[in-house]
Design a protein around this motif. Structure first.
Motif, mmCIF file in Angstrom:
data_model
loop_
_atom_site.group_PDB
_atom_site.id
_atom_site.type_symbol
_atom_site.label_atom_id
_atom_site.label_comp_id
_atom_site.label_asym_id
_atom_site.label_seq_id
_atom_site.Cartn_x
_atom_site.Cartn_y
_atom_site.Cartn_z
ATOM 1 N N THR A 3 45.964 75.816 70.577
ATOM 2 C CA THR A 3 47.236 75.331 71.100
ATOM 3 C C THR A 3 47.082 73.926 71.670
ATOM 4 O OG1 THR A 3 47.985 77.574 71.632
ATOM 5 C CG2 THR A 3 49.087 75.756 72.760
ATOM 6 N N PHE A 4 46.096 73.743 72.538
ATOM 7 C CA PHE A 4 45.934 72.453 73.201
ATOM 8 C C PHE A 4 45.355 71.383 72.275
ATOM 9 C CE2 PHE A 4 46.770 74.950 76.866
ATOM 10 C CZ PHE A 4 47.133 74.079 77.886
ATOM 11 N N ALA A 5 44.619 71.800 71.246
ATOM 12 C CA ALA A 5 43.976 70.825 70.364
ATOM 13 C C ALA A 5 44.980 69.965 69.605
ATOM 14 C CB ALA A 5 43.052 71.535 69.380
ATOM 15 N N TYR A 6 46.199 70.461 69.440
ATOM 16 C CA TYR A 6 47.175 69.746 68.614
ATOM 17 C C TYR A 6 48.418 69.338 69.400
ATOM 18 C CZ TYR A 6 44.128 71.513 64.985
ATOM 19 O OH TYR A 6 43.019 71.786 64.223
ATOM 20 N N ILE A 7 48.354 69.394 70.717
ATOM 21 C CA ILE A 7 49.455 68.916 71.536
ATOM 22 C C ILE A 7 49.206 67.442 71.869
ATOM 23 C CG2 ILE A 7 50.679 69.130 73.731
ATOM 24 C CD1 ILE A 7 50.028 72.069 73.756
ATOM 25 N N PRO A 8 50.134 66.550 71.550
ATOM 26 C CA PRO A 8 49.922 65.122 71.835
ATOM 27 C C PRO A 8 49.681 64.866 73.311
ATOM 28 C CG PRO A 8 51.827 65.453 70.402
ATOM 29 C CD PRO A 8 51.415 66.821 70.889
ATOM 30 N N VAL A 9 48.922 63.838 73.576
ATOM 31 C CA VAL A 9 48.621 63.331 74.919
ATOM 32 C C VAL A 9 47.622 64.206 75.681
ATOM 33 C CG1 VAL A 9 49.552 62.601 77.159
ATOM 34 C CG2 VAL A 9 50.897 62.248 75.076
ATOM 35 N N ILE A 10 47.792 65.541 75.686
ATOM 36 C CA ILE A 10 46.916 66.383 76.516
ATOM 37 C C ILE A 10 45.779 67.015 75.723
ATOM 38 C CG2 ILE A 10 48.772 66.905 78.134
ATOM 39 C CD1 ILE A 10 48.958 69.688 76.881
ATOM 40 N N ASN A 11 45.656 66.723 74.423
ATOM 41 C CA ASN A 11 44.552 67.293 73.650
ATOM 42 C C ASN A 11 43.250 66.598 74.044
ATOM 43 O OD1 ASN A 11 43.837 65.061 71.612
ATOM 44 N ND2 ASN A 11 46.071 65.230 71.419
ATOM 45 N N PRO A 12 42.103 67.249 73.819
ATOM 46 C CA PRO A 12 40.813 66.688 74.275
ATOM 47 C C PRO A 12 40.453 65.342 73.662
ATOM 48 C CG PRO A 12 40.595 69.015 73.730
ATOM 49 C CD PRO A 12 41.948 68.594 73.250
ATOM 50 N N GLN A 13 41.061 64.978 72.530
ATOM 51 C CA GLN A 13 40.769 63.687 71.907
ATOM 52 C C GLN A 13 41.527 62.536 72.573
ATOM 53 O OE1 GLN A 13 41.202 66.568 69.816
ATOM 54 N NE2 GLN A 13 38.972 66.566 69.952
ATOM 55 N N GLU A 14 42.554 62.870 73.363
ATOM 56 C CA GLU A 14 43.360 61.828 73.997
ATOM 57 C C GLU A 14 43.297 61.872 75.519
ATOM 58 O OE1 GLU A 14 47.322 61.128 72.279
ATOM 59 O OE2 GLU A 14 46.839 62.653 70.772
ATOM 60 N N LEU A 15 43.074 63.046 76.092
ATOM 61 C CA LEU A 15 43.052 63.183 77.546
ATOM 62 C C LEU A 15 41.609 63.282 78.024
ATOM 63 C CD1 LEU A 15 44.570 63.600 80.226
ATOM 64 C CD2 LEU A 15 44.582 66.058 79.731
ATOM 65 N N PHE A 16 41.209 62.366 78.900
ATOM 66 C CA PHE A 16 39.846 62.354 79.427
ATOM 67 C C PHE A 16 39.918 62.449 80.947
ATOM 68 C CE2 PHE A 16 40.161 59.538 75.700
ATOM 69 C CZ PHE A 16 39.431 60.292 74.792
ATOM 70 N N PHE A 17 39.382 63.542 81.502
ATOM 71 C CA PHE A 17 39.498 63.771 82.934
ATOM 72 C C PHE A 17 38.608 62.836 83.751
ATOM 73 C CE2 PHE A 17 41.172 67.840 81.414
ATOM 74 C CZ PHE A 17 42.280 67.965 82.228
ATOM 75 N N ILE A 18 37.435 62.475 83.227
ATOM 76 C CA ILE A 18 36.510 61.626 83.973
ATOM 77 C C ILE A 18 36.344 60.284 83.274
ATOM 78 C CG2 ILE A 18 34.169 61.422 84.885
ATOM 79 C CD1 ILE A 18 34.041 64.433 85.062
ATOM 80 N N VAL A 19 35.838 60.320 82.054
ATOM 81 C CA VAL A 19 35.630 59.118 81.271
ATOM 82 C C VAL A 19 35.569 59.529 79.807
ATOM 83 C CG1 VAL A 19 33.097 59.230 81.329
ATOM 84 C CG2 VAL A 19 34.231 57.009 81.091
ATOM 85 N N ASN A 20 35.895 58.616 78.928
ATOM 86 C CA ASN A 20 35.771 58.886 77.491
ATOM 87 C C ASN A 20 34.296 58.785 77.123
ATOM 88 O OD1 ASN A 20 35.907 59.142 74.762
ATOM 89 N ND2 ASN A 20 37.270 57.393 74.410
ATOM 90 N N TYR A 21 33.610 59.927 77.190
ATOM 91 C CA TYR A 21 32.160 59.915 77.022
ATOM 92 C C TYR A 21 31.753 59.395 75.652
ATOM 93 C CZ TYR A 21 27.306 61.390 77.312
ATOM 94 O OH TYR A 21 25.943 61.393 77.335
#
Length: 433
Positions: A171-189
């Motif tokens: 579900t979250f993998a394909y939601i714009p903005v909040i998916n793990p590829q776009e939302l980074f809680f600390i830094v874009n590792y």
């Protein structure tokens, strides 16, 4: 004479009251106690020990009703735990890319295979998705083991937990903005790439991600145990043998997790190509800095490091931050679990009851494995002495809910005092006594 007779009568009355009980209240006064303090039924129930036993049929009905009343709360724990488990892996473990943190247990194997098939950074989304698929598939044999050896309710809730994790991921993998590829809680590792900092992946960020992932995963595990389920994987096996052998196997659990991490990291290190090991230490644009790398004294060509430098850097990688960050993840996760739900620790329950026989029957119905200590006692309650029993049992936290339910169902009015135990030192056998 009349005065002396009155004194003697008063002395006899006081003597009679003292002999009746320590409270100075005669048996007649106890029987005639007003309704506002006790109902007649309550007096009779608490006044003396009952030898009635609860039937298996009645116990089963009450037992099911007990857990049914807690059904929504338990599944609330499981749902929230599944979400935290997904967030821990997708946003903090998977985001450290193929050369980052290795989770524990079956998760390490699932991640290792997903990384082996889809190792590139631009394949991170499919790598993460297939991790969850592999994790579910690898657990199928253990689901079957759990149903047979541990129990259908425990196993079903565990399957629900794993299925919800998959559901949250896709579900979250394909939601714009909040998916793990776009939302980074600390830094874009995955964007960290410092050629000037030799060993670009060896950033403090890796340990920060491991600590945060460990906290989230530990909370998730603690909640799922509170919900009457497990995290699948080796948990089924450990849950079964912890109950069967009546010992705490937390140390074995940690050791197995450490061994799995080392084994998977060793396989991953061995399979690293020249280009991959070079990019780990010199950044993803290392090819543009070949001359500078040579000036630092390393042997390299267009394909990456060559000769002994490959073996040297692989050894450094294996004993480097990837290993210790993975261990940090397990340690932090374990601490968080022990705070919320120390599942392999033991507790002692001291039960004050007037229905000792019924409680013993209830414990037998749920196959309570340890000895049951029964001590006759007098309970002083609001000025009255009442014949009761004190029952002492011990149980692991993993079985605590079941044992507590058996006691409450058998005697809803029982008082239960729970104590934490460091350990149980015993080799109990009936034939020794």
């Amino acid at each position: 004479m009349e005065k002396r007779k009155m004194v003697n009568d008063e002395e006899n009355r006081l003597k009679q009251e003292r002999n009746s009980n320590n409270s100075g209240i005669s048996p007649d006064n106890i029987k005639s106690k007003k309704a506002e303090n006790y109902s007649k039924e309550k007096i009779n129930e608490r006044k003396t020990r009952s030898r009635e036993r609860i039937s298996r049929t009645e116990f089963n009905l009450r037992f099911k009703a007990y857990f049914k009343s807690r059904l929504f709360r338990d599944y609330g724990y499981i749902i929230f735990a599944a979400f935290l488990g997904m967030a821990s892996y997708d946003y903090f473990i998977a985001s450290t890319t193929s050369n980052g943190i290795t989770p524990s247990g079956i998760g390490a194997i699932a991640r290792g295979i997903a990384i082996g098939i889809w190792p590139e950074k631009n394949e991170l989304q499919i790598q993460t998705s297939m991790y969850w698929v592999f994790y579910f598939v690898f657990n199928v044999p253990l689901f079957i083991f759990g149903v047979i050896k541990v129990g259908i309710r425990f196993s079903f809730r565990t399957i629900v937990y794993i299925a919800l994790q998959n559901g949250f991921h896709f579900t979250f993998a394909y939601i714009p903005v909040i998916n793990p590829q776009e939302l980074f809680f600390i830094v874009n590792y995955s964007s960290l790439n410092f050629f000037t900092n030799y060993g670009g992946m060896y950033q403090i960020w890796l340990f920060v991600f491991a600590a945060v992932a460990g906290i989230l995963n530990g909370i998730a595990y603690g909640l799922v145990y509170k919900g009457g389920a497990s995290t699948a994987g080796t948990d089924f096996v450990f849950a079964y043998y912890s109950a069967k052998k009546k010992i705490s196997i937390a140390n074995y659990n940690r050791i197995v997790n450490y061994i799995i991490i080392v084994a998977m990291l060793a396989i991953h290190t061995t399979l690293l190509s020249r280009s991959e090991i070079t990019s780990i230490y010199f950044g993803k644009d290392w090819a543009a800095h070949i001359d500078q790398i040579k000036e630092l004294g390393f042997k390299i060509d267009e394909g990456g490091l060559i000769g002994g430098d490959i073996a040297t850097h692989k050894i450094k990688y294996f004993f480097g931050p990837a290993l210790f960050a993975s261990y940090l993840f397990v340690v932090v996760q374990t601490i968080a679990i022990d705070i919320i739900f120390p599942k392999f620790k033991y507790r002692s329950l001291m039960v004050i009851t007037s229905k000792g026989d019924a409680i013993v029957s209830g414990l037998q119905y749920v196959h309570y494995p340890n000895d049951i200590v029964r001590i006759p006692a007098r309970d002083h309650y609001e000025g009255n002495d009442i014949n009761n029993e004190v029952i002492i049992v011990s149980t692991s936290v993993l079985e605590y809910k079941k044992i507590k339910a058996a006691i409450v169902v058998s005697d809803p009015d029982a008082k239960i005092l729970s104590y934490k135990l460091d350990k149980i030192i015993a080799n109990y056998k009936v034939d020794k006594y």
